[in-house]
Scaffold this motif. Structure first.
Motif, PDB file in Angstrom:
ATOM      1  N   LEU A  38       1.024  -1.442  -0.221  1.00 20.31           N
ATOM      2  CA  LEU A  38       0.104   0.114  -0.171  1.00 20.31           C
ATOM      3  C   LEU A  38       1.139   0.945   0.263  1.00 20.31           C
ATOM      4  N   ALA A  39       1.876   1.292   0.786  1.00 20.53           N
ATOM      5  CA  ALA A  39       2.620   1.961   0.907  1.00 20.53           C
ATOM      6  C   ALA A  39       3.733   2.669  -0.099  1.00 20.53           C
ATOM      7  N   ASN A  40       4.117   1.515  -0.839  1.00 17.38           N
ATOM      8  CA  ASN A  40       4.364   2.004  -2.419  1.00 17.38           C
ATOM      9  C   ASN A  40       4.147   2.406  -3.427  1.00 17.38           C
ATOM     10  N   ALA A  41       3.108   2.067  -2.944  1.00 16.22           N
ATOM     11  CA  ALA A  41       1.575   2.647  -4.674  1.00 16.22           C
ATOM     12  C   ALA A  41       1.152   3.843  -4.007  1.00 16.22           C
ATOM     13  N   LEU A  42       1.033   4.302  -3.598  1.00 15.58           N
ATOM     14  CA  LEU A  42       1.129   5.360  -3.105  1.00 15.58           C
ATOM     15  C   LEU A  42       2.221   6.282  -2.841  1.00 15.58           C
ATOM     16  N   ARG A  43       3.284   6.677  -2.642  1.00 11.35           N
ATOM     17  CA  ARG A  43       4.321   7.039  -3.077  1.00 11.35           C
ATOM     18  C   ARG A  43       4.125   6.930  -4.948  1.00 11.35           C
ATOM     19  N   ARG A  44       5.063   5.489  -5.533  1.00  9.33           N
ATOM     20  CA  ARG A  44       4.521   5.867  -6.505  1.00  9.33           C
ATOM     21  C   ARG A  44       3.147   6.754  -7.364  1.00  9.33           C
ATOM     22  N   ARG A  45       1.875   7.071  -6.801  1.00  9.85           N
ATOM     23  CA  ARG A  45       1.436   7.569  -7.353  1.00  9.85           C
ATOM     24  C   ARG A  45       1.411   9.157  -7.079  1.00  9.85           C
ATOM     25  N   ILE A  46       2.545   9.202  -6.005  1.00  4.54           N
ATOM     26  CA  ILE A  46       2.118  10.576  -5.379  1.00  4.54           C
ATOM     27  C   ILE A  46       3.799  11.154  -6.264  1.00  4.54           C
ATOM     28  N   LEU A  47       4.655  10.478  -6.344  1.00  2.40           N
ATOM     29  CA  LEU A  47       6.020  11.199  -6.565  1.00  2.40           C
ATOM     30  C   LEU A  47       6.333  10.571  -7.806  1.00  2.40           C
ATOM     31  N   HIS A  48       5.350   9.751  -8.434  1.00  2.00           N
ATOM     32  CA  HIS A  48       6.155   8.859 -10.301  1.00  2.00           C
ATOM     33  C   HIS A  48       7.262   8.497  -9.833  1.00  2.00           C
ATOM     34  N   ASP A  49       8.028   7.805  -9.187  1.00  2.00           N
ATOM     35  CA  ASP A  49       9.520   7.124  -9.069  1.00  2.00           C
ATOM     36  C   ASP A  49       9.358   6.114  -9.399  1.00  2.00           C
ATOM     37  N   ASP A  50       8.269   5.308  -9.574  1.00  2.00           N
ATOM     38  CA  ASP A  50       8.386   3.708 -10.514  1.00  2.00           C
ATOM     39  C   ASP A  50       9.368   2.859  -9.912  1.00  2.00           C
ATOM     40  N   CYS A  51       9.788   2.772  -8.801  1.00  2.00           N
ATOM     41  CA  CYS A  51      10.354   2.141  -7.995  1.00  2.00           C
ATOM     42  C   CYS A  51       9.109   0.702  -7.315  1.00  2.00           C
ATOM     43  N   PRO A  52      10.021   0.226  -7.047  1.00  2.00           N
ATOM     44  CA  PRO A  52       8.711  -1.059  -6.759  1.00  2.00           C
ATOM     45  C   PRO A  52       8.756  -1.239  -5.757  1.00  2.00           C
ATOM     46  N   ASP A  53       9.992  -1.332  -4.940  1.00  2.00           N
ATOM     47  CA  ASP A  53      10.137  -1.014  -3.325  1.00  2.00           C
ATOM     48  C   ASP A  53      11.453  -0.161  -3.065  1.00  2.00           C
ATOM     49  N   THR A  54      10.595   0.768  -2.868  1.00  2.00           N
ATOM     50  CA  THR A  54      11.645   1.935  -1.992  1.00  2.00           C
ATOM     51  C   THR A  54      12.104   1.247  -0.849  1.00  2.00           C
ATOM     52  N   GLY A  55      11.549   0.260   0.144  1.00  2.00           N
ATOM     53  CA  GLY A  55      12.046  -0.204   1.753  1.00  2.00           C
ATOM     54  C   GLY A  55      13.325  -0.960   1.331  1.00  2.00           C
ATOM     55  N   CYS A  56      13.687  -1.550   0.238  1.00  2.00           N
ATOM     56  CA  CYS A  56      14.799  -2.635  -0.152  1.00  2.00           C
ATOM     57  C   CYS A  56      15.835  -1.511   0.174  1.00  2.00           C
ATOM     58  N   GLY A  57      16.290  -2.326   1.412  1.00  2.00           N
ATOM     59  CA  GLY A  57      18.117  -1.781   2.002  1.00  2.00           C
ATOM     60  C   GLY A  57      19.021  -1.581   0.659  1.00  2.00           C
ATOM     61  N   LEU A  58      18.982  -3.084  -0.389  1.00  2.00           N
ATOM     62  CA  LEU A  58      20.274  -3.207  -0.805  1.00  2.00           C
ATOM     63  C   LEU A  58      19.894  -2.528  -1.802  1.00  2.00           C
ATOM     64  N   LYS A  59      20.560  -1.343  -2.615  1.00  2.00           N
ATOM     65  CA  LYS A  59      20.990  -0.289  -3.415  1.00  2.00           C
ATOM     66  C   LYS A  59      22.530   0.170  -3.281  1.00  2.00           C
ATOM     67  N   VAL A  60      22.557   0.075  -4.529  1.00  2.00           N
ATOM     68  CA  VAL A  60      23.996   0.731  -5.664  1.00  2.00           C
ATOM     69  C   VAL A  60      24.272   2.103  -6.202  1.00  2.00           C
ATOM     70  N   PHE A  61      24.641   2.939  -5.583  1.00  2.00           N
ATOM     71  CA  PHE A  61      24.754   4.830  -6.307  1.00  2.00           C
ATOM     72  C   PHE A  61      25.845   5.615  -6.035  1.00  2.00           C
ATOM     73  N   GLU A  62      25.572   6.676  -6.675  1.00  2.00           N
ATOM     74  CA  GLU A  62      27.217   7.508  -6.761  1.00  2.00           C
ATOM     75  C   GLU A  62      27.210   8.237  -5.947  1.00  2.00           C
ATOM     76  N   ARG A  63      28.334   7.842  -4.898  1.00  2.00           N
ATOM     77  CA  ARG A  63      28.374   8.660  -3.819  1.00  2.00           C
ATOM     78  C   ARG A  63      28.256  10.102  -3.823  1.00  2.00           C
ATOM     79  N   ASP A  64      28.985  11.249  -5.108  1.00  2.00           N
ATOM     80  CA  ASP A  64      28.485  11.924  -5.096  1.00  2.00           C
ATOM     81  C   ASP A  64      27.100  12.487  -5.494  1.00  2.00           C
TER      82      ASP A  64
END
Length: 247
Positions: free
Chosen positions: A146-172
């Motif tokens: 429910l939280a993911n669906a609400l967040r995607r609707r409001i933020l349009h971030d297309d992220c299916p599972d923002t609560g997952c702690g495993l991420k890879v990204f650029e430091r800067d």
């Protein structure tokens, strides 16, 4: 904190950042698993950020670091939350590519190479894990959907599972984002708002072996609503700008 000198000899080596709070039963095993599983040409260092825990997790990690030179242990003087722990680890990192894991051991370190393989400096600059089969209670799984669906609707971030702690990204890119308590839950939306591309890779999920979750559905809900509105404002106001020196 002293200025960090980045090691840029390999664009694919990572600093693995693990925030932890009272995870003595899980964190030592998780760190050793990451050190054992991840290849030497991928894992540059492991940074555990202890958020002023009251258990003996730091003592266990210090003993481990004595024989594992790639392990670094940071400790907050006061409890500051998971977002602050992630940011402290990223700021201290010596490699330009970051991977994050939750300290409870539910994210498998063995899935990190798949996320690194999907990363590209030209985009996506953030790759998130998607837990294919969550090992949580029915109430948590339902609340998360429910939280993911609400967040995607409001933020349009297309992220299916923002609560997952495993991420890879650029430091800067991470350090350039506006920081606030709860920021770690909204990294995909913020990365996109400030000009980065995102992608997602299925990963495994494991049951917690020791201790209890620091979050409840009620607590997440109370924190989530004002955070969501605040992030929506940030996303709407964001103006990603790139500048090049004129020769």
């Amino acid at each position: 904190m002293a200025e960090v000198t980045l090691d840029t000899t390999s664009k694919r080596m990572i600093s693995l950042v693990i925030p932890a709070f009272n995870e003595a039963g899980n964190i030592e095993v998780l760190v050793q698993e990451a050190l054992d599983l991840l290849p030497d040409d991928l894992l540059g260092e492991v940074i555990v950020v202890d958020d002023c825990s009251t258990d003996d997790g730091v003592a266990r990690l210090r003993a481990l670091s004595a024989r594992e030179p790639r392990l670094r242990v940071l400790r907050h003087a006061v409890n500051a939350g998971q977002s602050a722990s992630v940011r402290s680890g990223v700021a201290a990192a010596r490699y330009p590519l970051i991977a994050t894991l939750d300290g409870d051991g539910q994210n498998p370190p063995g899935d990190i190479p798949a996320l690194v393989a999907a990363y590209d400096p030209a985009g996506p600059q953030l790759v998130g894990g998607v837990r294919a089969k969550r090992r949580d209670t029915w109430s948590k799984r339902t609340a998360s959907r429910l939280a993911n669906a609400l967040r995607r609707r409001i933020l349009h971030d297309d992220c299916p599972d923002t609560g997952c702690g495993l991420k890879v990204f650029e430091r800067d890119r991470h350090l350039a984002l506006p920081f606030f308590h709860g920021q770690h839950r909204y990294l995909p939306a913020l990365f996109r708002a400030y000009g980065a591309a995102t992608a997602y890779v299925p990963i495994g999920d494991r049951p917690r072996q020791h201790g209890a979750s620091k979050y409840t559905n009620w607590r997440r809900g109370l924190q989530g609503v004002p955070d969501l509105m605040g992030v929506r404002w940030l996303v709407m106001r964001a103006r990603p700008v790139g500048a090049q020196e004129v020769s």
